[in-house]
Design a protein around this motif. Structure first.
Motif, PDB file in Angstrom:
ATOM      1  N   ASP A 128      18.200  33.057  25.682  1.00 56.30           N
ATOM      2  CA  ASP A 128      16.986  33.847  25.509  1.00 56.30           C
ATOM      3  C   ASP A 128      17.180  35.226  26.120  1.00 56.30           C
ATOM      4  O   ASP A 128      17.624  35.346  27.275  1.00 56.30           O
ATOM      5  N   ASP A 150      14.859  37.348  26.909  1.00 54.22           N
ATOM      6  CA  ASP A 150      13.781  37.769  27.820  1.00 54.22           C
ATOM      7  C   ASP A 150      13.811  37.015  29.144  1.00 54.22           C
ATOM      8  O   ASP A 150      12.836  37.011  29.886  1.00 54.22           O
ATOM      9  N   LYS A 151      14.944  36.346  29.436  1.00 54.33           N
ATOM     10  CA  LYS A 151      15.111  35.658  30.712  1.00 54.33           C
ATOM     11  C   LYS A 151      16.383  36.148  31.385  1.00 54.33           C
ATOM     12  O   LYS A 151      17.342  36.524  30.711  1.00 54.33           O
ATOM     13  N   ASN A 185      11.082  44.053  29.963  1.00 51.12           N
ATOM     14  CA  ASN A 185       9.708  43.566  30.082  1.00 51.12           C
ATOM     15  C   ASN A 185       9.482  42.706  31.326  1.00 51.12           C
ATOM     16  O   ASN A 185       8.349  42.289  31.588  1.00 51.12           O
ATOM     17  N   GLY A 236      15.027  42.869  26.240  1.00 51.11           N
ATOM     18  CA  GLY A 236      14.305  41.705  26.744  1.00 51.11           C
ATOM     19  C   GLY A 236      14.029  41.788  28.228  1.00 51.11           C
ATOM     20  O   GLY A 236      12.922  41.470  28.699  1.00 51.11           O
ATOM     21  N   HIS A 237      15.002  42.259  29.001  1.00 51.51           N
ATOM     22  CA  HIS A 237      14.850  42.324  30.460  1.00 51.51           C
ATOM     23  C   HIS A 237      13.949  43.472  30.889  1.00 51.51           C
ATOM     24  O   HIS A 237      13.415  43.458  32.009  1.00 51.51           O
TER      25      HIS A 237
END
Length: 489
Positions: A335, A337-338, A474, A471-472
């Motif tokens: 993922d 965003d993790k 955010n 992603g990061h």
């Protein structure tokens, strides 16, 4: 599903087997009539816990559960591997195997730690002879990888199962299909031991001088290259034939007394015991074990860096442990965003300094290894680097927040602060559980290895990097990012 091993006989060797299985995630069921067995195995386990996990750069699986049982039948119930380490008396072993086979599964491996009996001798009168095989280890079993796997009239499927199991534990099954007294390795040891006894008895050398001859000389060569490969190198460019031609004739010289055994008198025993006490009697056995383990871990990790000998086995075990986990995943499987988990490992014994905690250079190594892992995730792997592109570090800032000690199970989580074009800005967080230990901030540039100058990466690498950066972006900004040296915490 949890795998189960049964240990029959919990002395030094049995305890070592228990540690090897337990620390690799197996449940271990022990039978030993000695009322001190649990204490003795507990002491072996304590040494194993401080040394074995630090061999690999991937954390071992969660430790299994060890239980002690009042009977052999209870101990072997549900076990797929049963290791016999009872005293070296054939009648005791036969009685033990009879009890084991009366209660164990038919497809369980029954290994014997024996150094003195051949499998055909162990199998006499057995209910299922092909189920019993020699699995002879070397002390400490939890660190040294060699297992002499000797089979006679064996079940092919069971033998393959035994080999696969040992390999999964980071061990090397040396499969001997033809039996001989004392197998292979102990025959060498006996030859060296016999000659050493003569050298002490005849006043040529003391026990310490003999040990020095081994540990400062050929012992180091043997540790990484064995006997024949060492001698091949000694033959120079002409190779083994030249070595044999040059040194073969000396074999007829009466140098050694290998076929002549010194009389084992009380005087000889006292002489050797006295010299041994003078040599190392100031250390307790537990201290000597820890010194031995420290040295073995350091040497084996050195071989690991060269992907050679025992170190190559550790690397192979790591590759298996990475499969199916985040530590073997590529960018598309994670993922964006993790935070990316780029390390989960135990701090090894040789990473500590005079203050008793992880030395400064090892923080950098841990973060550098995490960077290498992230590079591989986005496609800048060994194959890509071979093609002529890579990332070079231009700037690094490490914050030391809390102490880290040998044996700590650390995790590194990586954030892409910025990733576009030639630039990559990473922020690593090192934790033990929820406790923040350190952060590492790194700025890297993609370069051409041909010109050694910055150049754009391949499109698939940049795309993966940009995906994580977006992603990061955010996520909440971490404490300490961009902080200058000396700034308030």
């Amino acid at each position: 599903m949890t795998r189960v091993a049964a240990i029959i006989g919990g002395g030094v060797i049995g305890g070592g087997w228990a540690a090897r299985f337990l620390l690799n995630g197996w449940d271990v069921q022990v039978f030993d009539p000695d009322p001190q067995a649990e204490r003795k195995i507990g002491e072996v386990m304590a040494n194993a816990r401080r040394s074995l996990p630090g061999l690999t750069d991937v954390a071992l699986p969660p430790e299994g559960r060890i239980t002690y049982h009042p009977s052999i039948a209870e101990a072997v119930t549900g076990a797929e591997w049963i290791q016999e380490s009872v005293p070296e008396r054939i009648e005791i072993k036969h009685a033990t195997f009879a009890e084991v086979q009366g209660a164990c599964a038919k497809d369980a491996v029954i290994g014997s730690s024996t150094s003195g009996f051949k499998p055909s001798e162990l199998q006499q009168g057995a209910m299922r002879p092909s189920q019993i095989m020699v699995a002879h280890p070397f002390n400490p079993v939890y660190l040294l990888p060699l297992i002499e796997l000797v089979t006679t009239n064996g079940d092919v499927a069971l033998i393959e199962k035994a080999k696969a199991t040992l390999s999964s534990l980071g061990m090397h099954p040396l499969h001997l299909k033809k039996e001989i007294d004392a197998h292979v390795a102990d025959r060498f040891l006996e030859a060296v031991w016999r000659e050493a006894l003569w050298l002490v008895k005849d006043g040529i050398a003391t026990t310490e001088e003999i040990d020095d001859a081994i540990r400062y000389g050929f012992g180091i060569r043997w540790a990484q290259m064995g006997l024949f490969e060492t001698y091949r190198v000694a033959g120079g460019e002409a190779g083994m034939k030249h070595f044999m031609a040059q040194f073969g004739p000396c074999l007829t010289a009466p140098w050694t007394k290998l076929m002549d055994v010194p009389e084992f008198t009380e005087e000889l025993v006292d002489l050797i015991a006295g010299q041994s006490d003078a040599q190392s009697g100031h250390h307790s056995i537990r201290e000597l074990e820890r010194i031995r383990d420290n040295n073995l871990v350091t040497m084996m990790r050195g071989l690991k860096a060269q992907d050679w000998g025992a170190g190559a086995l550790i690397n192979a075990q790591e590759q298996e442990m990475r499969k199916g986990t985040v530590h073997g995943a590529v960018a598309a499987e994670l993922d964006a965003d993790k935070l990316v988990e780029t390390a989960h490992r135990t701090v090894p014994l040789d990473w500590t300094d005079y203050n008793g905690h992880m030395t400064e250079s090892r923080y950098l190594q841990a973060f550098a290894d995490a960077t290498d892992r992230f590079m591989a995730i986005i496609g800048c792997d060994a194959e890509y680097i071979k093609s002529g592109g890579s990332y070079f570090t231009a700037e690094t800032h490490i914050r030391h927040i809390d102490e880290v000690h040998a044996g700590a199970l650390i995790t590194i989580r990586t954030r892409v602060v910025m990733g576009a074009g030639k630039k990559m800005h990473l922020f690593h967080e090192m934790l033990e559980g929820d406790r923040m230990l350190a952060t590492g901030e790194h700025f890297l540039l993609h370069v051409s290895l041909a010109t050694r100058k910055p150049t754009p990466p391949a499109a698939h690498i940049e795309a993966a990097l940009v995906r994580f950066a977006a992603g990061h972006a955010n996520l909440p900004a971490p404490e300490g990012i961009g902080r200058a040296i000396g700034a308030p915490r």
